[in-house]
Design a protein around this motif. Structure first.
Motif, PDB file in Angstrom:
ATOM      1  N   GLU A 143      24.091  18.830  17.368  1.00 18.31           N
ATOM      2  CA  GLU A 143      23.662  19.376  16.081  1.00 18.31           C
ATOM      3  C   GLU A 143      22.197  19.042  15.791  1.00 18.31           C
ATOM      4  OE1 GLU A 143      25.272  16.621  16.408  1.00 18.31           O
ATOM      5  OE2 GLU A 143      24.334  15.208  15.033  1.00 18.31           O
ATOM      6  N   GLU A 170      28.076  20.603  19.626  1.00 18.76           N
ATOM      7  CA  GLU A 170      28.878  19.378  19.637  1.00 18.76           C
ATOM      8  C   GLU A 170      28.373  18.519  18.486  1.00 18.76           C
ATOM      9  OE1 GLU A 170      30.016  18.750  24.189  1.00 18.76           O
ATOM     10  OE2 GLU A 170      27.913  18.353  23.835  1.00 18.76           O
ATOM     11  N   ASN A 172      28.455  15.603  16.623  1.00 24.17           N
ATOM     12  CA  ASN A 172      28.979  14.228  16.623  1.00 24.17           C
ATOM     13  C   ASN A 172      28.396  13.429  15.455  1.00 24.17           C
ATOM     14  OD1 ASN A 172      26.379  13.703  17.413  1.00 24.17           O
ATOM     15  ND2 ASN A 172      26.878  13.057  19.489  1.00 24.17           N
ATOM     16  N   TYR A 174      25.570  12.444  14.519  1.00 26.12           N
ATOM     17  CA  TYR A 174      24.337  11.657  14.643  1.00 26.12           C
ATOM     18  C   TYR A 174      23.394  12.285  15.658  1.00 26.12           C
ATOM     19  CZ  TYR A 174      26.838   8.095  12.067  1.00 26.12           C
ATOM     20  OH  TYR A 174      27.533   7.436  11.104  1.00 26.12           O
ATOM     21  N   ALA A 175      22.136  12.329  15.302  1.00 24.60           N
ATOM     22  CA  ALA A 175      21.098  12.727  16.241  1.00 24.60           C
ATOM     23  C   ALA A 175      20.244  11.469  16.433  1.00 24.60           C
ATOM     24  CB  ALA A 175      20.278  13.880  15.684  1.00 24.60           C
TER      25      ALA A 175
HETATM   26 MG   LIG Z   1      24.525  14.663  17.577  1.00 22.50          MG
END
Ligand SMILES: [Mg+2]
Ligand SMILES: Cc1ncc(C[n+]2csc(CCOP(=O)(O)OP(=O)(O)O)c2C)c(N)n1
Length: 321
Positions: A143, A170, A172, A174-175
């Motif tokens: 993302e 995907e 999740n 957190y980047a």
């Molecule tokens: Mg991520």
């Protein structure tokens, strides 16, 4: 529900899990250099989605790519050798963890530039359309790619030219250390963003391999028969740090949060289904652990005993056999 079918999905997820746990150990022993981003916790996304493809369909992903590559059928020995930087690796030791490529299996790469491979996925889909073929291009990305301009160019062109590409986000949450709520609030509703390009978009539970595969089977069939991009947001979670450089928790998320998410471990969920349906017993799981343990041990042995590339190989093309 078919026992062999479900056990095969479990086996693939287990291979990724154990392969990466050993990779982390090898990293600590300095057998692997550079960056290492583990996919642990997200296995159901790659395994479920790729199980819905034909072998001649294309897959492309970002730098957290070991799982996608293994799920596409690459030889674990050659994947591990690539992580070790050895001449027998998938890319002759020149790519490493973030840049796995297995062209014969149509795994078109791991890419380290966030969002940089979305235009490449569009290129693959354009090639399919131009040659009047009927494959699809499946593009996995985090993302964190969504605020980048090239991602939006990719969505725009794919929609405009009705290209057979599936954008699989995907998410999740957190980047690196940046939670989606803070970093990219604008795209909190990821599916809505895709719809603004006229791209159909759906969400799926990315911890449930059966849900991912069922949805992707439907999406792949649609894209193959009436080509147009499709956007899937898989809600998932990584159990490890962003890379080997940061801890699983304590820095930007709490231990409690990680523990809570671990209750929905994709391997655990499928195992529970198998047991509940009376399709598998502890003996089956023990047998699989033993088998996969052997596969991973062999991959380590192969990588360790393989030579480093010859200095002269610096001037040779990686992809020419
Ligand atoms: Mg991520
Ligand atoms: C263009 C670009 N900007 C910044 C980075 C540094 N960087 C590496 S990973 C990452 C976060 C990406 O997060 P996401 O896309 O959500 O993938 P995840 O790590 O969660 O799988 C960033 C900012 C990069 N590699 N490329």
């Amino acid at each position: 529900m078919d026992r062999e079918d479900l056990l095969s999905l479990y086996r693939q997820m287990l291979l990724i899990r154990r392969f990466e746990e050993k990779s982390a150990e090898m990293y600590a022993l300095a057998k692997i250099a550079g960056f290492l981003h583990l996919y642990i916790g997200e296995e159901a996304v790659a395994v479920g989605a790729i199980a819905a493809l034909r072998p001649d369909d294309y897959v492309i992903s970002a730098y957290r790519d070991h799982g996608h590559c293994l799920a596409k059928g690459s030889d674990p020995n050659r994947v591990m050798a690539e992580l070790f930087g050895k001449a027998t690796g998938l890319c002759k030791g020149k790519g490493g963890s973030m840049h796995l490529v297995d062209e014969p299996r149509r795994f078109m790469g791991g890419y380290a530039i966030v969002g940089g491979h979305l235009p490449l996925a569009v290129g693959l889909a354009f090639a399919i359309q131009y040659q009047k073929h009927d494959q699809v291009a499946l593009c996995f990305f985090g993302e964190g790619a969504l605020p980048s301009g090239h991602a939006h160019e990719a969505f725009n062109l794919a929609a405009l030219w009705k290209l057979p590409v599936i954008f699989l986000c995907e998410n999740n949450r957190y980047a690196m250390g940046t939670p989606i709520e803070r970093g990219i609030a604008v795209f909190h509703n990821v599916a809505e963003m895709a719809r603004s390009y006229g791209i159909e978009a759906v969400q799926v539970d990315g911890m449930d391999v059966l849900a991912v595969r069922a949805l992707l089977r439907d999406v792949v069939a649609r894209v193959r028969t009436s080509p147009a991009p499709y956007f899937v947001e898989a809600r998932t979670y990584r159990f490890m740090g962003h890379s080997m450089a940061d801890p699983a928790h304590g820095h930007y998320r709490t231990r409690d949060e990680v523990e809570e998410e671990r209750k929905r471990d994709p391997l655990l969920l499928l195992r529970q289904t198998l047991v509940k349906e009376g399709l598998a017993s502890d003996a089956d799981f023990k047998r699989l652990e033993k088998e996969i343990g052997g596969v991973v041990a062999e991959a380590i042995r192969f990588a360790d005993e393989s030579p480093f590339p010859d200095p002269g190989a610096l001037y040779e093309d990686v992809y020419v056999e």
